[in-house]
Design an enzyme around this catalytic site. Structure first.
Site, PDB file in Angstrom:
ATOM      1  NE  ARG A   1     -35.994 -36.109   7.289  1.00  0.00           N
ATOM      2  CZ  ARG A   1     -34.864 -36.040   6.447  1.00  0.00           C
ATOM      3  NH1 ARG A   1     -34.419 -34.807   6.600  1.00  0.00           N
ATOM      4  NH2 ARG A   1     -34.319 -36.974   5.868  1.00  0.00           N
TER       5      ARG A   1
ATOM      6  CE  LYS B   1     -25.337 -40.917  -1.087  1.00  0.00           C
ATOM      7  NZ  LYS B   1     -24.581 -40.821   0.264  1.00  0.00           N
TER       8      LYS B   1
ATOM      9  N   GLY C   1     -28.694 -34.755  13.073  1.00  0.00           N
ATOM     10  CA  GLY C   1     -28.866 -35.216  11.820  1.00  0.00           C
ATOM     11  C   GLY C   1     -29.958 -36.294  11.631  1.00  0.00           C
ATOM     12  CB  ALA C   2     -33.035 -37.284  10.745  1.00  0.00           C
TER      13      ALA C   2
ATOM     14  CG  ASP D   1     -22.435 -43.510   3.225  1.00  0.00           C
ATOM     15  OD1 ASP D   1     -21.326 -43.380   2.812  1.00  0.00           O
ATOM     16  OD2 ASP D   1     -23.379 -42.810   3.007  1.00  0.00           O
TER      17      ASP D   1
ATOM     18  CE1 TYR E   1     -17.574 -35.877   1.462  1.00  0.00           C
ATOM     19  CE2 TYR E   1     -16.001 -34.675  -0.098  1.00  0.00           C
ATOM     20  CZ  TYR E   1     -17.253 -35.514   0.230  1.00  0.00           C
ATOM     21  OH  TYR E   1     -17.992 -35.997  -1.067  1.00  0.00           O
TER      22      TYR E   1
ATOM     23  CB  THR F   1     -23.403 -38.996  -4.926  1.00  0.00           C
ATOM     24  OG1 THR F   1     -23.238 -37.759  -4.035  1.00  0.00           O
ATOM     25  CG2 THR F   1     -23.191 -38.194  -6.486  1.00  0.00           C
TER      26      THR F   1
ATOM     27  NE  ARG G   1     -33.336 -27.866   9.526  1.00  0.00           N
ATOM     28  CZ  ARG G   1     -32.718 -27.537   8.293  1.00  0.00           C
ATOM     29  NH1 ARG G   1     -32.185 -26.400   8.143  1.00  0.00           N
ATOM     30  NH2 ARG G   1     -33.068 -28.219   7.042  1.00  0.00           N
TER      31      ARG G   1
HETATM   32  P1  NAP Z   1     -29.894 -35.554   3.837  1.00  0.00           P
HETATM   33  O1  NAP Z   1     -30.150 -37.027   3.621  1.00  0.00           O
HETATM   34  O2  NAP Z   1     -30.185 -34.457   2.646  1.00  0.00           O
HETATM   35  O3  NAP Z   1     -30.040 -35.029   5.393  1.00  0.00           O
HETATM   36  C1  NAP Z   1     -29.707 -33.700   5.525  1.00  0.00           C
HETATM   37  C2  NAP Z   1     -29.903 -33.411   7.297  1.00  0.00           C
HETATM   38  O4  NAP Z   1     -29.232 -32.375   7.413  1.00  0.00           O
HETATM   39  C3  NAP Z   1     -31.345 -33.397   7.705  1.00  0.00           C
HETATM   40  O5  NAP Z   1     -31.138 -34.016   8.964  1.00  0.00           O
HETATM   41  C4  NAP Z   1     -31.399 -32.020   7.578  1.00  0.00           C
HETATM   42  O6  NAP Z   1     -32.201 -31.625   8.670  1.00  0.00           O
HETATM   43  C5  NAP Z   1     -30.095 -31.358   8.177  1.00  0.00           C
HETATM   44  N1  NAP Z   1     -30.033 -30.016   7.780  1.00  0.00           N
HETATM   45  C6  NAP Z   1     -29.839 -29.768   6.488  1.00  0.00           C
HETATM   46  N2  NAP Z   1     -29.276 -28.158   6.363  1.00  0.00           N
HETATM   47  C7  NAP Z   1     -29.188 -27.920   7.829  1.00  0.00           C
HETATM   48  C8  NAP Z   1     -28.822 -26.677   8.360  1.00  0.00           C
HETATM   49  N3  NAP Z   1     -28.587 -25.728   7.679  1.00  0.00           N
HETATM   50  N4  NAP Z   1     -28.827 -26.848   9.575  1.00  0.00           N
HETATM   51  C9  NAP Z   1     -28.886 -27.953  10.486  1.00  0.00           C
HETATM   52  N5  NAP Z   1     -29.455 -29.091   9.877  1.00  0.00           N
HETATM   53  C10 NAP Z   1     -29.393 -28.904   8.618  1.00  0.00           C
HETATM   54  O7  NAP Z   1     -28.145 -35.520   3.616  1.00  0.00           O
HETATM   55  P2  NAP Z   1     -27.228 -36.832   4.078  1.00  0.00           P
HETATM   56  O8  NAP Z   1     -26.950 -37.631   2.884  1.00  0.00           O
HETATM   57  O9  NAP Z   1     -27.620 -37.367   5.389  1.00  0.00           O
HETATM   58  O10 NAP Z   1     -25.742 -35.996   4.001  1.00  0.00           O
HETATM   59  C11 NAP Z   1     -25.585 -35.134   5.264  1.00  0.00           C
HETATM   60  C12 NAP Z   1     -23.912 -34.722   5.398  1.00  0.00           C
HETATM   61  O11 NAP Z   1     -23.102 -35.937   5.422  1.00  0.00           O
HETATM   62  C13 NAP Z   1     -23.514 -34.034   3.926  1.00  0.00           C
HETATM   63  O12 NAP Z   1     -22.802 -32.987   4.344  1.00  0.00           O
HETATM   64  C14 NAP Z   1     -22.982 -35.241   3.224  1.00  0.00           C
HETATM   65  O13 NAP Z   1     -21.749 -34.492   2.429  1.00  0.00           O
HETATM   66  C15 NAP Z   1     -22.222 -35.973   4.255  1.00  0.00           C
HETATM   67  N6  NAP Z   1     -21.694 -37.099   3.802  1.00  0.00           N
HETATM   68  C16 NAP Z   1     -20.376 -37.435   4.162  1.00  0.00           C
HETATM   69  C17 NAP Z   1     -20.083 -38.628   3.961  1.00  0.00           C
HETATM   70  C18 NAP Z   1     -18.554 -39.036   3.849  1.00  0.00           C
HETATM   71  O14 NAP Z   1     -18.149 -40.013   3.423  1.00  0.00           O
HETATM   72  N7  NAP Z   1     -17.758 -38.131   4.600  1.00  0.00           N
HETATM   73  C19 NAP Z   1     -21.007 -39.356   3.494  1.00  0.00           C
HETATM   74  C20 NAP Z   1     -22.177 -39.497   3.473  1.00  0.00           C
HETATM   75  C21 NAP Z   1     -22.635 -38.067   3.626  1.00  0.00           C
HETATM   76  P3  NAP Z   1     -33.995 -31.449   8.661  1.00  0.00           P
HETATM   77  O15 NAP Z   1     -34.348 -32.917   8.655  1.00  0.00           O
HETATM   78  O16 NAP Z   1     -34.474 -30.505   9.661  1.00  0.00           O
HETATM   79  O17 NAP Z   1     -34.195 -30.746   7.230  1.00  0.00           O
END
Ligand code: NAP
Length: 287
Positions: free
Chosen positions: A162, A71, A133-134, A107, A228, A67, A158
């Site tokens: 990306r 990753k 998201g990205a 995922d 979640y 996590t 945002r």
């Molecule tokens: P990550 O790689 O760090 O990507 C974060 C993304 O969120 C980027 O696109 C970022 O935009 C955007 N972001 C961050 N803060 C923001 C805000 N306040 N407002 C708008 N956009 C924002 O994270 P990730 O691993 O992809 O995970 C993203 C989410 O998915 C997390 O909450 C994680 O817990 C969840 N998730 C859930 C599962 C599940 O099994 N349910 C599995 C994986 C992940 P910028 O590029 O502009 O910074």
């Protein structure tokens, strides 16, 4: 459960890791199947990640879930990876095989599995999907929706660059029409969006969810949040108030764990209402 000297050991590695639901999730299945094995939280800082992995492999671990923030490093350190890990450039599962490490990313499989349960096997065929998201979660969402035959996928982030980079990296892996852009495009996309997926960190643990007007969506649209914690994010609460169907992030979390558990312990576990109830209790702080 008592452990023998031959117990299968796995865990989740991250920093911090105390918030992770994975030990509870895998622990539930270990008990259910009376497996001689354990699943351990492994809090490890970034600068000692590769050293820790070497130690776990030498100590006979079957593998680890990975996590935040490891990753990408996990994928880079592995000797080989599956297609999903390659597309995401990130791994959430490492398997130790002799001296080698195999990287996987479950995922996309997890989200696709949950969307099939929620919307049916044909639920996304020809759908128009908008993903916010990205990062790794957004990339997994693109692969899942592509796999389920969505007609069109828009990736909005945002930071637009990306989103463009993610779409370029994923274009060859999906048959759907894949476009990228900024949140400014939402008013023109919303009226034809049948599934909106929040794959940003917005909405996590008290932070605000993406502030997009949901009343622009058609009344049969579905809103899905991968966050979640909390189970009902501000985005999902607004969608529910408007009478839109919602899908929370817990289903994906349970589904992405199934192939990991099978790889660690050799049994494919089932997702049951009892498991979900147990995890909901943890999220509500009741256990
Ligand atoms: P990550 O790689 O760090 O990507 C974060 C993304 O969120 C980027 O696109 C970022 O935009 C955007 N972001 C961050 N803060 C923001 C805000 N306040 N407002 C708008 N956009 C924002 O994270 P990730 O691993 O992809 O995970 C993203 C989410 O998915 C997390 O909450 C994680 O817990 C969840 N998730 C859930 C599962 C599940 O099994 N349910 C599995 C994986 C992940 P910028 O590029 O502009 O910074």
């Amino acid at each position: 459960m008592r452990l023998s000297g031959a117990a299968r050991i796995a865990g989740v590695i991250g920093w911090p890791v105390a918030h992770s639901l994975s030990p509870m999730l895998h622990g539930f299945w270990l008990c259910e199947h009376r497996i001689d094995g354990a699943y351990i939280p492994l809090p490890v800082r970034a600068h000692v990640f590769s050293t820790a992995l070497r130690g776990l492999r030498e100590a006979g671990f079957a593998g680890v879930n990975v996590t935040v923030p490891h990753k990408e490093a996990a994928f880079a350190l592995a000797h080989r990876g599956d297609g999903a890990a390659g597309s995401a450039g990130a791994a959430n599962l490492l398997l130790f095989q002799g001296n080698e490490i195999e990287a996987r990313n479950t995922d996309a499989e997890g989200l696709a599995g949950n969307l099939v349960v929620e919307l049916g096997t044909e639920g996304l065929r020809e759908a128009h999907v908008t993903i916010l998201g990205a990062g790794g979660a957004a990339r997994a969402a693109v692969l899942a929706c592509g796999h389920l035959h969505a007609a069109r996928i828009h990736l909005l982030n945002r930071t637009v660059a990306r989103a463009q980079a993610a779409a370029a990296a994923l274009a060859r892996g999906v048959r759907s029409q894949l476009d990228s852009g900024s949140w400014d495009e939402w008013p023109s996309l919303a009226p034809t969006t049948t599934l909106l997926i929040n794959a940003t960190r917005g909405g996590m643990s008290g932070s605000p969810s993406p502030d997009l007007p949901l009343d622009l969506l058609p009344t049969n649209a579905v809103v899905c949040d991968l966050v979640y914690r909390p189970l009902e994010t501000p985005l999902l609460a607004r969608a529910r108030t408007l009478g839109l169907r919602t899908v929370d992030g817990l289903g994906m979390l349970m589904h992405q764990a199934v192939p990991a558990f099978e790889a660690f312990y050799g049994i494919r576990p089932k997702i049951t209402p009892a498991l979900r109830l147990e995890l909901e209790k943890v999220l509500r702080g009741e256990t």
